[in-house]
Design a protein around this motif. Sequence first.
Motif, PDB file in Angstrom:
ATOM      1  N   ALA A  34      -6.864   4.771   2.237  1.00  0.00           N
ATOM      2  CA  ALA A  34      -7.527   3.502   2.536  1.00  0.00           C
ATOM      3  C   ALA A  34      -8.326   3.002   1.331  1.00  0.00           C
ATOM      4  O   ALA A  34      -8.364   1.799   1.064  1.00  0.00           O
ATOM      5  CB  ALA A  34      -8.438   3.662   3.746  1.00  0.00           C
ATOM      6  N   GLU A  35      -8.954   3.913   0.606  1.00  0.00           N
ATOM      7  CA  GLU A  35      -9.710   3.496  -0.580  1.00  0.00           C
ATOM      8  C   GLU A  35      -8.784   2.950  -1.663  1.00  0.00           C
ATOM      9  O   GLU A  35      -9.069   1.914  -2.283  1.00  0.00           O
ATOM     10  CB  GLU A  35     -10.505   4.663  -1.157  1.00  0.00           C
ATOM     11  CG  GLU A  35     -11.263   4.269  -2.423  1.00  0.00           C
ATOM     12  CD  GLU A  35     -12.034   5.413  -3.063  1.00  0.00           C
ATOM     13  OE1 GLU A  35     -12.295   5.319  -4.281  1.00  0.00           O
ATOM     14  OE2 GLU A  35     -12.365   6.376  -2.355  1.00  0.00           O
ATOM     15  N   LEU A  36      -7.664   3.628  -1.902  1.00  0.00           N
ATOM     16  CA  LEU A  36      -6.719   3.136  -2.896  1.00  0.00           C
ATOM     17  C   LEU A  36      -6.163   1.780  -2.484  1.00  0.00           C
ATOM     18  O   LEU A  36      -5.976   0.887  -3.320  1.00  0.00           O
ATOM     19  CB  LEU A  36      -5.592   4.146  -3.091  1.00  0.00           C
ATOM     20  CG  LEU A  36      -6.005   5.538  -3.590  1.00  0.00           C
ATOM     21  CD1 LEU A  36      -4.779   6.424  -3.754  1.00  0.00           C
ATOM     22  CD2 LEU A  36      -6.795   5.463  -4.879  1.00  0.00           C
ATOM     23  N   ALA A  37      -5.904   1.622  -1.192  1.00  0.00           N
ATOM     24  CA  ALA A  37      -5.445   0.323  -0.682  1.00  0.00           C
ATOM     25  C   ALA A  37      -6.507  -0.738  -0.897  1.00  0.00           C
ATOM     26  O   ALA A  37      -6.186  -1.885  -1.254  1.00  0.00           O
ATOM     27  CB  ALA A  37      -5.103   0.443   0.799  1.00  0.00           C
ATOM     28  N   TRP A  38      -7.774  -0.393  -0.691  1.00  0.00           N
ATOM     29  CA  TRP A  38      -8.870  -1.340  -0.914  1.00  0.00           C
ATOM     30  C   TRP A  38      -8.917  -1.777  -2.377  1.00  0.00           C
ATOM     31  O   TRP A  38      -9.089  -2.970  -2.676  1.00  0.00           O
ATOM     32  CB  TRP A  38     -10.205  -0.713  -0.520  1.00  0.00           C
ATOM     33  CG  TRP A  38     -11.359  -1.598  -0.871  1.00  0.00           C
ATOM     34  CD1 TRP A  38     -11.878  -2.618  -0.133  1.00  0.00           C
ATOM     35  CD2 TRP A  38     -12.121  -1.565  -2.097  1.00  0.00           C
ATOM     36  NE1 TRP A  38     -12.915  -3.224  -0.817  1.00  0.00           N
ATOM     37  CE2 TRP A  38     -13.079  -2.599  -2.016  1.00  0.00           C
ATOM     38  CE3 TRP A  38     -12.081  -0.763  -3.233  1.00  0.00           C
ATOM     39  CZ2 TRP A  38     -13.995  -2.851  -3.042  1.00  0.00           C
ATOM     40  CZ3 TRP A  38     -12.990  -1.012  -4.264  1.00  0.00           C
ATOM     41  CH2 TRP A  38     -13.933  -2.051  -4.157  1.00  0.00           C
ATOM     42  N   ARG A  39      -8.760  -0.839  -3.304  1.00  0.00           N
ATOM     43  CA  ARG A  39      -8.809  -1.188  -4.722  1.00  0.00           C
ATOM     44  C   ARG A  39      -7.725  -2.220  -5.052  1.00  0.00           C
ATOM     45  O   ARG A  39      -7.966  -3.162  -5.813  1.00  0.00           O
ATOM     46  CB  ARG A  39      -8.600   0.063  -5.582  1.00  0.00           C
ATOM     47  CG  ARG A  39      -9.690   1.111  -5.455  1.00  0.00           C
ATOM     48  CD  ARG A  39      -9.462   2.185  -6.506  1.00  0.00           C
ATOM     49  NE  ARG A  39     -10.089   3.453  -6.172  1.00  0.00           N
ATOM     50  CZ  ARG A  39     -10.037   4.536  -6.930  1.00  0.00           C
ATOM     51  NH1 ARG A  39      -9.373   4.487  -8.082  1.00  0.00           N
ATOM     52  NH2 ARG A  39     -10.618   5.655  -6.550  1.00  0.00           N
ATOM     53  N   ASP A  40      -6.530  -2.010  -4.513  1.00  0.00           N
ATOM     54  CA  ASP A  40      -5.435  -2.933  -4.756  1.00  0.00           C
ATOM     55  C   ASP A  40      -5.651  -4.249  -4.010  1.00  0.00           C
ATOM     56  O   ASP A  40      -5.536  -5.332  -4.588  1.00  0.00           O
ATOM     57  CB  ASP A  40      -4.123  -2.284  -4.308  1.00  0.00           C
ATOM     58  CG  ASP A  40      -2.911  -3.156  -4.575  1.00  0.00           C
ATOM     59  OD1 ASP A  40      -2.252  -2.940  -5.598  1.00  0.00           O
ATOM     60  OD2 ASP A  40      -2.626  -4.050  -3.758  1.00  0.00           O
ATOM     61  N   MET A  81      -5.811  -1.350   4.409  1.00  0.00           N
ATOM     62  CA  MET A  81      -6.452  -0.063   4.636  1.00  0.00           C
ATOM     63  C   MET A  81      -5.930   0.596   5.910  1.00  0.00           C
ATOM     64  O   MET A  81      -5.701   1.819   5.947  1.00  0.00           O
ATOM     65  CB  MET A  81      -7.967  -0.243   4.704  1.00  0.00           C
ATOM     66  CG  MET A  81      -8.574  -0.786   3.415  1.00  0.00           C
ATOM     67  SD  MET A  81     -10.366  -1.093   3.518  1.00  0.00           S
ATOM     68  CE  MET A  81     -11.002   0.585   3.433  1.00  0.00           C
ATOM     69  N   PHE A  82      -5.742  -0.197   6.956  1.00  0.00           N
ATOM     70  CA  PHE A  82      -5.228   0.296   8.230  1.00  0.00           C
ATOM     71  C   PHE A  82      -3.839   0.907   8.039  1.00  0.00           C
ATOM     72  O   PHE A  82      -3.575   2.039   8.476  1.00  0.00           O
ATOM     73  CB  PHE A  82      -5.177  -0.873   9.218  1.00  0.00           C
ATOM     74  CG  PHE A  82      -4.456  -0.605  10.514  1.00  0.00           C
ATOM     75  CD1 PHE A  82      -4.961   0.298  11.434  1.00  0.00           C
ATOM     76  CD2 PHE A  82      -3.283  -1.281  10.816  1.00  0.00           C
ATOM     77  CE1 PHE A  82      -4.299   0.536  12.635  1.00  0.00           C
ATOM     78  CE2 PHE A  82      -2.623  -1.058  12.007  1.00  0.00           C
ATOM     79  CZ  PHE A  82      -3.124  -0.145  12.921  1.00  0.00           C
ATOM     80  N   CYS A  83      -2.949   0.177   7.379  1.00  0.00           N
ATOM     81  CA  CYS A  83      -1.586   0.679   7.194  1.00  0.00           C
ATOM     82  C   CYS A  83      -1.555   1.872   6.242  1.00  0.00           C
ATOM     83  O   CYS A  83      -0.800   2.826   6.470  1.00  0.00           O
ATOM     84  CB  CYS A  83      -0.681  -0.434   6.691  1.00  0.00           C
ATOM     85  SG  CYS A  83      -0.306  -1.667   7.967  1.00  0.00           S
ATOM     86  N   GLU A 116     -10.455   3.690   9.709  1.00  0.00           N
ATOM     87  CA  GLU A 116     -10.785   3.345   8.325  1.00  0.00           C
ATOM     88  C   GLU A 116     -11.138   1.876   8.144  1.00  0.00           C
ATOM     89  O   GLU A 116     -11.317   1.427   7.018  1.00  0.00           O
ATOM     90  CB  GLU A 116      -9.625   3.728   7.401  1.00  0.00           C
ATOM     91  CG  GLU A 116      -9.404   5.228   7.264  1.00  0.00           C
ATOM     92  CD  GLU A 116     -10.579   5.960   6.619  1.00  0.00           C
ATOM     93  OE1 GLU A 116     -11.346   5.302   5.866  1.00  0.00           O
ATOM     94  OE2 GLU A 116     -10.730   7.169   6.859  1.00  0.00           O
ATOM     95  N   ILE A 117     -11.236   1.110   9.233  1.00  0.00           N
ATOM     96  CA  ILE A 117     -11.600  -0.309   9.117  1.00  0.00           C
ATOM     97  C   ILE A 117     -12.779  -0.626  10.025  1.00  0.00           C
ATOM     98  O   ILE A 117     -13.064   0.128  10.964  1.00  0.00           O
ATOM     99  CB  ILE A 117     -10.402  -1.231   9.444  1.00  0.00           C
ATOM    100  CG1 ILE A 117     -10.018  -1.146  10.927  1.00  0.00           C
ATOM    101  CG2 ILE A 117      -9.219  -0.896   8.547  1.00  0.00           C
ATOM    102  CD1 ILE A 117      -8.988  -2.182  11.355  1.00  0.00           C
ATOM    103  N   PRO A 118     -13.493  -1.715   9.779  1.00  0.00           N
ATOM    104  CA  PRO A 118     -14.669  -2.048  10.598  1.00  0.00           C
ATOM    105  C   PRO A 118     -14.312  -2.214  12.074  1.00  0.00           C
ATOM    106  O   PRO A 118     -13.395  -2.963  12.429  1.00  0.00           O
ATOM    107  CB  PRO A 118     -15.153  -3.367   9.992  1.00  0.00           C
ATOM    108  CG  PRO A 118     -14.690  -3.318   8.574  1.00  0.00           C
ATOM    109  CD  PRO A 118     -13.354  -2.635   8.631  1.00  0.00           C
ATOM    110  N   VAL A 139       0.782  -1.234   0.000  1.00  0.00           N
ATOM    111  CA  VAL A 139       0.000   0.000   0.000  1.00  0.00           C
ATOM    112  C   VAL A 139       0.814   1.284   0.000  1.00  0.00           C
ATOM    113  O   VAL A 139       0.274   2.364  -0.251  1.00  0.00           O
ATOM    114  CB  VAL A 139      -0.951   0.037   1.214  1.00  0.00           C
ATOM    115  CG1 VAL A 139      -1.886  -1.151   1.189  1.00  0.00           C
ATOM    116  CG2 VAL A 139      -0.190   0.094   2.542  1.00  0.00           C
ATOM    117  N   ASP A 140       2.100   1.213   0.276  1.00  0.00           N
ATOM    118  CA  ASP A 140       2.842   2.445   0.541  1.00  0.00           C
ATOM    119  C   ASP A 140       2.841   3.421  -0.627  1.00  0.00           C
ATOM    120  O   ASP A 140       2.683   4.632  -0.448  1.00  0.00           O
ATOM    121  CB  ASP A 140       4.274   2.107   0.956  1.00  0.00           C
ATOM    122  CG  ASP A 140       4.319   1.353   2.274  1.00  0.00           C
ATOM    123  OD1 ASP A 140       3.757   0.242   2.335  1.00  0.00           O
ATOM    124  OD2 ASP A 140       4.889   1.877   3.241  1.00  0.00           O
TER     125      ASP A 140
END
Length: 460
Positions: A280-286, A300-302, A325-327, A265-266
Amino acid sequence: MTKWIGLNEIVREEIQQRKEEGCDVTGFAERLESAGMAEAQIMDVYHALMALEPSADFKYIEPSELEEIRAQRPEGPRTIVSHLDDNEWQNKFYGAWLGRSAGCALGKPLEAPAFMRGSDGRPGWHNIKLWFEGAGQWPIRHYTPSKSTAEAQYGLELALWSSLASCRDHISYMETDDDIRYTVLGLLMLEERGLDFNSWHVGKLWHRLLPFGQVFTAETQAYLNFARVTSHINGDQPDDWEKHIHWGRSYLNPYREWIGAQIRVDGYAYGAAGQPQLAAELAWRDASFSHVKNGIYGAMFCAAMIAAAFVESDVKRIVEIGLSEIPQHSRLAEDIALAVQIAENTTDQLELVEKIWDAFKHYHCVHTNNNAALCAAALIYSGGDFEKGITTAVLGGWDTDCNGATVGSILGASLGAAALPDTWIAPLNDTLYAEVSGFHPIAISECARRSHNVFRKLQQ
């Protein structure tokens, strides 16, 4: 079924995965054993496993789709206003790249079974301590020494076949590593497509730039599944791609909640500096290309923590922003909360890693949850001190290079390059070899400059 294990082992891992997802897997180990090596019978066991539903008393709420995840998250800042000038931003980006490289290089030689899983009744962190002691380098104040009396005395071995160039007596650049390659790929995705990408584009980028030998666990299975899908498709993304996503990330993929997405994610988070929700959204897409549930949440957390670190110096607040950003009713959120509690009530480094190990050793050594918990604990314990952060993250064992890289990235972004200790930065000689075209070699400062340019482009 993959480049390193067979179908029987995949289904054995799936039994554990379904158990962790809240399903009753009683009798499945016996059924798998009875199936022997008969593929049809093994697949019958697999399909029965995948048809299971979580038990009614499973207390967690763990969706994998973005809007459902957002509906379950707690309050958070989403974006953070900053007043940094251009020179300060550039210093932060260079710090993030340098910090990630330094933390990764420290942990890379220790990515071997005895340090990740433990051996002879000793936990992994204890073996790491023994190695540094045997080299006369305890406590950890520099990169991992390539030789130690612990090799003969305790039978410990470093992963020298892949990491000699990261050892203290050899290091002169950041050598290739999957943790760094994925950072490069995130940068390239944002350079090429900006915010216009989804999991389809992730798969296409991997197939274009990542040889099969450079992907592992969940990424291997998603890579293979994407190949199966695209072999029937000519040209661009199909209109019904969304129908294929869950199959692509789940089929014969018991590693879908392991650490792979968390380390990717970095590059995205740098482009979204100061915007934890976007990161977090970009991380989710990946992550949604290869992972589900907590595997996605770790990413998403990281990502949210990294993005926040560019404009936030309080490590406790950085972790809180990541959690926002996470449940909040997920296993990962619960595990992170416990890790924070442990860190806030522990003042000794060895006591901290022992408590974290004991609390989360039930997970596989490269699962998302235990490693994310260790990263959170290392950040809290560090108090913002770079050396304390990366050495604690690596000392804790499990996925040593990944955790060192993540904590190094966060603290590097928070502190900026100018504040990082020369002991850790000078040996890198501002040089990265990533085994990605155009990045082998490349100046780390050039990677930082390009991340800064992407950040400015996305702002516009």
